[in-house]
Design an enzyme around this catalytic site. Structure first.
Site, PDB file in Angstrom:
ATOM      1  CD  GLU A  80     106.123  68.415  20.920  1.00 36.17           C
ATOM      2  OE1 GLU A  80     106.911  69.330  20.794  1.00 36.17           O
ATOM      3  OE2 GLU A  80     105.554  67.853  19.935  1.00 36.17           O
ATOM      4  CG  ASP A  88     103.223  65.553  19.001  1.00 38.11           C
ATOM      5  OD1 ASP A  88     103.201  66.227  17.933  1.00 38.11           O
ATOM      6  OD2 ASP A  88     104.218  64.983  19.478  1.00 38.11           O
ATOM      7  CB  SER A 135     110.191  69.265  15.530  1.00 40.42           C
ATOM      8  OG  SER A 135     109.418  70.185  16.276  1.00 40.42           O
ATOM      9  CD  GLU A 154      69.308  49.378  25.933  1.00 44.95           C
ATOM     10  OE1 GLU A 154      69.267  48.706  26.999  1.00 44.95           O
ATOM     11  OE2 GLU A 154      69.992  49.037  24.964  1.00 44.95           O
ATOM     12  CE1 TYR A 172      68.974  41.983  24.367  1.00 45.33           C
ATOM     13  CE2 TYR A 172      66.730  42.374  25.145  1.00 45.33           C
ATOM     14  CZ  TYR A 172      67.653  42.285  24.113  1.00 45.33           C
ATOM     15  OH  TYR A 172      67.255  42.500  22.845  1.00 45.33           O
ATOM     16  CG  ASP A 257      44.627  59.329  21.396  1.00 43.37           C
ATOM     17  OD1 ASP A 257      45.355  58.881  20.487  1.00 43.37           O
ATOM     18  OD2 ASP A 257      44.958  59.388  22.601  1.00 43.37           O
ATOM     19  CB  SER A 296      52.513  59.180  22.608  1.00 47.15           C
ATOM     20  OG  SER A 296      51.946  60.156  21.773  1.00 47.15           O
ATOM     21  CG  HIS A 501     -42.457 -16.260  55.363  1.00 47.98           C
ATOM     22  ND1 HIS A 501     -42.173 -15.565  56.535  1.00 47.98           N
ATOM     23  CD2 HIS A 501     -43.812 -16.221  55.224  1.00 47.98           C
ATOM     24  CE1 HIS A 501     -43.312 -15.111  57.043  1.00 47.98           C
ATOM     25  NE2 HIS A 501     -44.323 -15.508  56.266  1.00 47.98           N
ATOM     26  CG  ASP A 563     -39.179 -14.624  57.303  1.00 45.33           C
ATOM     27  OD1 ASP A 563     -39.087 -14.479  56.048  1.00 45.33           O
ATOM     28  OD2 ASP A 563     -40.246 -14.833  57.911  1.00 45.33           O
ATOM     29  CB  SER A 657     -45.876 -12.699  56.988  1.00 47.06           C
ATOM     30  OG  SER A 657     -45.795 -13.737  57.916  1.00 47.06           O
TER      31      SER A 657
END
Ligand code: ARG
Length: 710
Positions: A80, A88, A135, A154, A172, A257, A296, A501, A563, A657
């Site tokens: 409706e 509805d 109705s 992703e 995957y 860090d 990060s 000799h 000799d 000699s």
């Protein structure tokens, strides 16, 4: 991830759905949701394809596994129509947002129908709600939709830095995984790539260390450890390059860090940001550099050069006549210097001489040893020369480096052999060296055949005449029982050559073979040198004792071949103007050369002369001599040489000699021994010649036995 394929049983799903729906239908209001977990399925409005009931609500929850999305497609749609789908509708939602609300038969400005479009959930969940009001104006057939689970790539979609793969992404169906470039390993977060750098040891005195891949971005999630370990005594200095970039935070100090240096109980850092820590003097010989990175950030990292020095050692002065290498302004721990001496000097350390000496700067700034001294090379007292003497050409009889010496021989009776200057200099190695002979020494050899006194040319020889003292200084008298029995000639200063000799007893005429027992004893006679008068003493004479007798090995007593014999005197003769050796024959004389023969042998009438007599005669042609003796059946062999005049007169005789037959070498000007008196037929007979042993033939044997060289 479990990837079991969903069993294609749409009818089963549907039956369940009808069952649930019919149960709820009785309540008419809020219905429990129908749970759909298969990879695909069909969803239909109640009573489809008949018209759906009024006042109903049906909910479907579609869940597919993680890594999938839900794709919904309407094949039929007939509801409706109402303004903004108030009556509805079908509402499609994800967990937290409405994806679409559909109603009507065709799309208008205010209402939407699904048409050909598919709806895809942002996550793995989608819910559907169907609603009808109380109705319905007409009959509406509702809807028929299909859903399928579709894969999410992703790798393409995760642009969100937090979730993307660090290096490589592999999609995957139903998921994805990450991998790393060569040399990296995947961190346990399955996303970032770290490096194994926890074991780096440096042991050199200097080096370069940098973050992995510097100046490209350093790896994430890594803990690098660099150790520098040097010998105790070194102090390590670090010099960071200006190019320094470690992830930083504006408020908190290095939360992500950092690089940190531990040196003993000191710690430097943590450092991060873009300002280089510059130079760090650790004062330690063993340090650790820790570098941590989180998961990060893209930063270039750092690079440093390290060097190590130790405490300095005091300056060292080179020794006098020496030097130190390398020459530096300062020396520190582990530096080594080599001490060497100038030419002609060498190191003397603890009584040991060497060319170089090394010392090392030790920890605490101390040298390992004291600087040694340089000592001048010393050739020491030069060796003495027999019949020679050494004179120093440098003052104080110095024997050190560059000192000079001069060898000379007892002139004029000895001369240097080989004929060199005899100058030696002490070299840098402490050895006496001559430019001519190197380290070899010359020797002093007796001068031969050069009498001081010469014949007066006035007195010409007729039948022989008394010689002058000292004109045959080589002649030796063999003397026994107060009488001369043979002659001989001096070779060198301790050898007499004579006739074989002369030195043996008379042999058995039947078997005239010489045995050693036939040879007379050396102690049974005396050799007198410097002799002139036959039986009276001379001032110049030297009586010497023979020590050994050597008969020529080819001597034949029966034929008087070879000799010739040698006597070794027990001590050397003192050479002087009256005692001097004769030279060896050099083979240069003419075949008919004039020779001089001398001796104390018998004169005519068998009388002994008063003093030494000499004759001058020509050599006789070998063939002529052979011929003359052939008649007597006496052999003149090659080892014999004849001399005399055809008419006779001048000849040697009994007692002569062994005595010398000499000639003046026309090249050398020195008297040389041609023959030794051997035999003859009578003395001075006509057509007979005196026979002599040819010394030239026996020369190799003589030189070998006596070792005499001139
Ligand atoms: N056989 C003799 C001697 O014992 C020497 C003979 C020399 N005779 C001669 N006519 N050349 O002394």
């Amino acid at each position: 991830m479990n990837q079991e394929a969903p069993r294609a049983e749409p009818t089963g799903g549907k039956m369940r759905y009808f069952l649930v729906w019919s149960l709820c239908a009785f309540h008419l209001i809020k219905a429990d949701a129908i749970e759909l977990t298969d990879m695909f399925g069909e969803i239909q409005s109640p009573n489809f394809p008949d018209s759906y009931p009024s006042d109903s609500e049906v909910n479907w929850n579609i869940s597919v596994p993680d890594g999938f999305r839900v794709k919904l497609y309407f094949m039929h749609f007939d509801l409706e129509s109402s303004y903004l789908c108030e009556y509805d509708y079908v509402k499609v939602e994800s967990e937290d947002q409405v994806l679409a609300t559909f109603c009507g038969r065709e799309a208008t400005d205010t209402e939407q129908t699904p048409g050909q479009q598919s709806i895809i959930s942002p996550g793995s969940y989608m819910s559907l709600m169907f609603r009808s009001d109380f109705s319905n104006e007409e009959r509406f057939t509702g809807f028929d939709a299909h859903y399928t689970a579709v894969d999410i790539d992703e790798c393409l979609e995760k642009s969100d830095e937090e979730l993307a793969c660090d290096h490589h992404c592999h999609n995957y169906i139903g998921g994805y995984y990450c991998s790393c470039r060569f040399g990296y390993i995947l961190h346990t977060d399955n996303r970032t790539c770290k490096v194994e750098c926890s074991d780096n040891l440096f042991t050199q005195r200097n080096g370069v260390i940098n973050s992995p891949d510097f100046p490209r971005s350093y790896p994430k999630s890594s803990d690098c450890l660099y150790r520098i370990e040097l010998e105790e005594g070194f102090f390590i200095s670090l010099q960071f390059e200006d190019n320094f970039d470690i992830e930083d935070h504006p408020e908190v100090s290095c939360p992500y860090d950092y690089i940190k240096i531990k040196a003993g109980n000191q710690e430097f850092g943590p450092f991060c940001g873009e300002k280089s820590p510059g130079r760090i003097e650790t004062r330690s010989n063993s340090i650790q550099i820790l570098f941590h990175s989180d998961n990060s950030g893209e930063n270039e990292g750092w690079k440093l050069m390290y060097t190590a020095v130790g405490d300095p050692c005091p300056l060292v002065e080179p020794p006098i006549n020496g030097k130190i290498e390398p020459s530096q302004a300062t020396y520190t721990f582990k530096d080594q210097v080599v001490i060497s001496c100038s030419t002609g000097y060498h190191i003397l350390k603890d009584d040991v001489e060497s060319e170089t000496f090394q010392i090392e700067c030790m920890k605490g700034g101390m040298w390992s040893n004291k600087v040694p001294i340089c000592k001048i090379a010393d050739c020491k007292t030069p060796p003495e020369l027999d019949y020679g003497l050494v004179t120093f050409s440098t003052p104080h009889n110095r024997t050190t480096y560059q000192s000079g010496i001069q060898y000379s021989c007892q002139h004029p009776y000895y001369q240097m052999v080989p004929n060199v200057t005899g100058t030696y200099t002490c070299d840098a190695g402490g050895v006496w060296k001559s430019p001519e002979l190197g380290t070899r020494l010359p020797s002093c050899q007796a001068v031969c055949g050069k009498p001081k006194f010469s014949r007066s040319l006035l007195a010409h020889i007729v039948n022989g005449r008394y010689a002058k003292r000292g004109i045959s200084p080589w002649i030796a008298m063999l003397h026994r029982d107060g009488l001369p029995f043979c002659g001989g000639s001096l070779l060198g200063n301790k050898w007499i050559v004579t006739a074989a000799h002369c030195l043996h007893h008379e042999l058995d005429p039947e078997e005239p073979v010489l045995r050693s027992s036939d040879v007379i004893s050396p102690s049974s006679f005396t050799v007198i040198l410097g002799k002139y008068r036959t039986q009276r003493q001379d001032d110049t004479e030297q009586r010497l004792q023979p020590q050994s007798i050597f008969i020529h090995p080819s001597y034949k007593a029966a034929t008087l071949q070879y000799d010739i014999a040698l006597l070794e005197l027990s001590e050397a003769a003192r050479l002087n103007d009256y005692v001097m050796p004769v030279c060896f024959p050099d083979g240069s004389h003419q075949e008919d050369a004039m020779v001089i023969v001398s001796g104390w042998g018998k004169q005519f009438l068998h009388r002994l002369p008063e003093a030494l007599v000499e004759i001058e005669i020509p050599l006789t042609d070998h063939a002529v001599c052979k011929e003359a003796y052939a008649k007597l059946q006496k052999g003149i062999t090659e080892d014999m040489i004849c001399a005399g005049e055809k008419q006779g007169g001048k000849d040697a005789c009994s007692g002569d000699s062994g005595g010398p037959m000499v000639t003046l070498g026309n090249q050398t000007g020195q008297w040389q021994l041609i023959g030794t008196v051997s035999w003859g037929d009578g003395c001075g007979l006509n057509d007979r010649y005196g026979v002599y042993s040819n010394v030239l033939l026996s020369l190799p044997w003589i030189k070998q036995v006596t070792g005499v060289q001139y």
